[in-house]
Design a protein around this motif. Structure first.
Motif, PDB file in Angstrom:
ATOM      1  N   MET A   1     -33.798  37.572  81.681  1.00 56.54           N
ATOM      2  CA  MET A   1     -34.313  36.209  81.841  1.00 56.54           C
ATOM      3  C   MET A   1     -35.107  35.765  80.610  1.00 56.54           C
ATOM      4  O   MET A   1     -35.003  34.612  80.188  1.00 56.54           O
TER       5      MET A   1
ATOM      6  N   PHE B   1     -32.495  34.988  78.036  1.00 59.01           N
ATOM      7  CA  PHE B   1     -31.783  33.748  78.369  1.00 59.01           C
ATOM      8  C   PHE B   1     -32.644  32.528  78.058  1.00 59.01           C
ATOM      9  O   PHE B   1     -32.162  31.535  77.508  1.00 59.01           O
ATOM     10  N   LYS B   2     -33.936  32.587  78.383  1.00 64.21           N
ATOM     11  CA  LYS B   2     -34.838  31.458  78.111  1.00 64.21           C
ATOM     12  C   LYS B   2     -35.029  31.239  76.614  1.00 64.21           C
ATOM     13  O   LYS B   2     -35.300  30.124  76.178  1.00 64.21           O
TER      14      LYS B   2
ATOM     15  N   GLN C   1     -32.723  31.560  74.347  1.00 67.11           N
ATOM     16  CA  GLN C   1     -31.481  31.099  73.734  1.00 67.11           C
ATOM     17  C   GLN C   1     -31.489  29.581  73.609  1.00 67.11           C
ATOM     18  O   GLN C   1     -32.270  28.881  74.253  1.00 67.11           O
TER      19      GLN C   1
ATOM     20  N   MET D   1     -29.855  25.690  73.796  1.00 66.95           N
ATOM     21  CA  MET D   1     -29.398  24.916  74.948  1.00 66.95           C
ATOM     22  C   MET D   1     -27.937  25.212  75.276  1.00 66.95           C
ATOM     23  O   MET D   1     -27.568  25.256  76.445  1.00 66.95           O
TER      24      MET D   1
ATOM     25  N   VAL E   1     -26.178  27.988  75.044  1.00 70.00           N
ATOM     26  CA  VAL E   1     -26.033  29.223  75.815  1.00 70.00           C
ATOM     27  C   VAL E   1     -26.491  28.991  77.256  1.00 70.00           C
ATOM     28  O   VAL E   1     -25.852  29.448  78.207  1.00 70.00           O
ATOM     29  N   GLN E   2     -27.563  28.253  77.411  1.00 69.58           N
ATOM     30  CA  GLN E   2     -28.059  27.959  78.755  1.00 69.58           C
ATOM     31  C   GLN E   2     -27.080  27.073  79.515  1.00 69.58           C
ATOM     32  O   GLN E   2     -26.836  27.296  80.709  1.00 69.58           O
TER      33      GLN E   2
ATOM     34  N   GLY F   1     -24.284  29.173  80.647  1.00 75.16           N
ATOM     35  CA  GLY F   1     -24.708  29.950  81.812  1.00 75.16           C
ATOM     36  C   GLY F   1     -24.611  29.141  83.090  1.00 75.16           C
ATOM     37  O   GLY F   1     -24.141  29.640  84.122  1.00 75.16           O
ATOM     38  N   VAL F   2     -25.021  27.891  83.034  1.00 71.66           N
ATOM     39  CA  VAL F   2     -24.939  27.012  84.209  1.00 71.66           C
ATOM     40  C   VAL F   2     -23.479  26.734  84.560  1.00 71.66           C
ATOM     41  O   VAL F   2     -23.092  26.783  85.730  1.00 71.66           O
TER      42      VAL F   2
END
Length: 144
Positions: free
Chosen positions: A90, A93-94, A96, A98, A100-101, A104-105
């Motif tokens: 986490m 991920f935070k 990374q 936008m 990559v995020q 992920g979504v």
């Protein structure tokens, strides 16, 4: 200590005394451990199933492991290991960008839609509003 903290401490001590008495009775102790194992495993399994969906999937996994960890050393190690890895992922991920995020979504949404399709939920909900598209039907025959 405040009143709440003392009350909490008394409850923990009371629970520990009850559990110690239970350990003195092998059959009761064995039964208790079986019940804790079954309940913890069921909660853990539900949590694992819920991970890709929006909501508390990981929280349920941690609760299941915590239930198991109350009686089993291997589960304490697994809980510690899993929490450390989860926190690392986490944090990564935070950190990374936008894109990559967003990926992920998108990946999470794709997994959710794919499982809803496989379980026939898309076809079922479409039928509720009068839509009967054949491609919404589950390819494995669930929810038909």
């Amino acid at each position: 200590m405040t009143g709440d903290t003392e009350g909490d401490l008394q409850r923990v001590r009371s629970w520990a005394r009850w559990r110690d008495k239970l350990r003195e009775r092998p059959a009761a102790n064995f039964t208790y451990r079986i019940v804790v194992g079954v309940v913890g495993a069921v909660v853990l399994f539900v949590g694992i199933l819920a991970i890709p969906y929006p909501g508390p999937g990981w929280a349920i996994v941690f609760i299941g492991l915590a239930i198991l960890a109350s009686e089993f050393a291997w589960a304490r190690h697994a809980l510690r290991f899993t929490r450390e890895r989860y926190d690392r992922v986490m944090d990564w991920f935070k950190a990374q960008g936008m894109w990559v995020q967003v990926l992920g979504v998108v990946f999470t949404c794709a997994v959710v839609l794919a499982t809803l399709w496989l379980f026939g939920a898309l076809s079922w909900s479409a039928n509720l509003v009068g839509i009967e598209w054949p491609w919404l039907k589950s390819p494995i025959g669930l929810g038909s």
